[in-house]
Scaffold this motif. Structure first.
Motif, mmCIF file in Angstrom:
data_model
loop_
_atom_site.group_PDB
_atom_site.id
_atom_site.type_symbol
_atom_site.label_atom_id
_atom_site.label_comp_id
_atom_site.label_asym_id
_atom_site.label_seq_id
_atom_site.Cartn_x
_atom_site.Cartn_y
_atom_site.Cartn_z
ATOM 1 N N GLY A 187 2.344 13.280 2.270
ATOM 2 C CA GLY A 187 3.074 12.581 1.213
ATOM 3 C C GLY A 187 3.551 11.213 1.659
ATOM 4 O O GLY A 187 3.444 10.230 0.916
ATOM 5 N N LEU A 188 4.083 11.112 2.883
ATOM 6 C CA LEU A 188 4.553 9.823 3.387
ATOM 7 C C LEU A 188 3.399 8.846 3.582
ATOM 8 O O LEU A 188 3.553 7.639 3.359
ATOM 9 N N VAL A 189 2.237 9.347 3.996
ATOM 10 C CA VAL A 189 1.066 8.474 4.120
ATOM 11 C C VAL A 189 0.732 7.858 2.765
ATOM 12 O O VAL A 189 0.459 6.657 2.654
ATOM 13 N N GLU A 190 0.772 8.662 1.709
ATOM 14 C CA GLU A 190 0.483 8.147 0.369
ATOM 15 C C GLU A 190 1.483 7.060 -0.030
ATOM 16 O O GLU A 190 1.111 6.026 -0.593
ATOM 17 N N PRO A 237 2.595 1.467 -10.285
ATOM 18 C CA PRO A 237 1.545 0.461 -10.100
ATOM 19 C C PRO A 237 0.242 1.071 -9.603
ATOM 20 O O PRO A 237 -0.785 0.399 -9.543
ATOM 21 N N CYS A 238 0.290 2.342 -9.206
ATOM 22 C CA CYS A 238 -0.884 3.042 -8.695
ATOM 23 C C CYS A 238 -0.664 4.536 -8.912
ATOM 24 O O CYS A 238 0.393 4.954 -9.394
ATOM 25 N N ASP A 239 -1.639 5.325 -8.559
ATOM 26 C CA ASP A 239 -1.549 6.766 -8.769
ATOM 27 C C ASP A 239 -0.645 7.392 -7.709
ATOM 28 O O ASP A 239 -1.040 7.543 -6.551
ATOM 29 N N LEU A 240 0.569 7.762 -8.100
ATOM 30 C CA LEU A 240 1.513 8.395 -7.181
ATOM 31 C C LEU A 240 1.531 9.913 -7.333
ATOM 32 O O LEU A 240 2.324 10.586 -6.669
ATOM 33 N N ALA A 241 0.659 10.446 -8.201
ATOM 34 C CA ALA A 241 0.646 11.894 -8.424
ATOM 35 C C ALA A 241 0.385 12.680 -7.141
ATOM 36 O O ALA A 241 1.057 13.691 -6.887
ATOM 37 N N PRO A 242 -0.574 12.258 -6.276
ATOM 38 C CA PRO A 242 -0.780 13.019 -5.036
ATOM 39 C C PRO A 242 0.469 13.058 -4.163
ATOM 40 O O PRO A 242 0.802 14.102 -3.593
ATOM 41 N N ALA A 243 1.172 11.925 -4.052
ATOM 42 C CA ALA A 243 2.389 11.894 -3.237
ATOM 43 C C ALA A 243 3.451 12.812 -3.827
ATOM 44 O O ALA A 243 4.106 13.574 -3.103
#
Length: 289
Positions: A187-190, A237-243
């Motif tokens: 999650g932090l990498v994302e 601004p981007c896809d934050l769903a994975p995080a």
């Protein structure tokens, strides 16, 4: 013997995944493999670059050591001849020998070469340790140090943000949260990658500032010279769903905010672990030119 809950299964690392079905566990592993595949070339570059100047410096030191051994042997022979006598021509030969091997240059450059070699070795060691910790992060919930997890995320993504110059980490308190280290690492990498792409103007340094807010720690990712937190648009601004999915096991909240002049990312993590005394701010290594 009590029946074992069917939802508790052995993980690939030998631990137990409580309440996670096989499809979800497979999704986590797919996410890890996808991110590792993306990061591996950059990590290889970050390892090869310092190793290159370590090799160059080692070759220089080997040649310089040979020159120094030669001139020191010459000095010893000359001193034996000069003992109790005056030989101006021999003294001139000594001076000529010093000029030939550029003794002044050697004495100035050898310490620098050694320092650079040690710095390169330290960088490689830090990257290797961070990558090892990232790859081995398990799925069993436990207390996780937030600052250490952030440091690992910054290290394994360094090739993605190094054009920014540096990514500064300032965490006011040594905070520990509870959950699966694997989920926090991914999650932090994302979040770091999102910040590298969208915080401030291109090339601006980025800062992560962590402060305790009641029973949680809030991490704010922003341009390093940003004095305030934007309160405008909160559309991503981007896809934050994975995080968000990866950090859900920590009951975390993640917001992206902008006032039209760059984005900031706000990550709040409940402190269901223990917060320790204030820790000295840590700075990530700057990009090598």
């Amino acid at each position: 013997m009590p029946a074992v809950d069917q939802q508790c299964r052995s993980s690939s690392s030998g631990g137990i995944d409580s309440g996670i079905d096989s499809d979800e566990r497979s999704s986590f592993e797919d996410e890890r493999r996808r991110r590792l595949a993306q990061l591996a070339p950059g990590l290889a570059h970050e390892i090869c670059t310092p190793m290159q100047y370590i090799g160059d410096n080692a070759r220089f030191l080997a040649e310089a050591a040979g020159d120094l051994r030669g001139i020191l042997s010459w000095y010893q022979a000359c001193l034996r001849v000069l003992a109790g006598k005056r030989h101006p021509e021999l003294l001139e030969e000594i001076a000529a020998m010093e000029r030939k091997v550029d003794l002044e240059h050697l004495l100035a450059e050898i310490p620098i070469a050694i320092a650079q070699s040690l710095d390169g070795i330290g960088r490689v060691d830090a990257l290797a340790r961070a990558f090892k910790d990232f790859c081995e992060a398990g799925s069993e919930p436990m207390a996780v140090d937030v600052e250490r997890a952030l440091s690992i995320a910054l290290a394994v993504t360094q090739n993605e943000w190094k054009s920014r110059g540096e990514f500064t980490l300032e965490v006011a308190e040594a905070a520990r949260i509870h959950g699966p280290p694997r989920d926090l690492a991914l999650g932090l990498v994302e979040v770091v990658l999102a910040a590298a792409a969208h915080c401030g103007p291109p090339g601006a340094a980025i800062a992560v500032r962590g402060t305790r807010q009641g029973d949680r720690i809030e991490l704010v990712f922003s341009a390093a010279n940003s004095a305030s937190s934007p309160q405008g648009s909160r559309s991503d601004p981007c896809d934050l769903a994975p995080a968000r999915r990866l950090l859900a096991s920590f009951a975390a909240s993640l917001e992206a905010r902008t006032d039209g002049d760059g984005w900031t990312f706000h990550l709040a993590l409940p402190l269901n672990g223990q917060a320790g005394p204030a820790a000295a701010p840590a700075r990530s290594p700057g990009a090598r030119r």
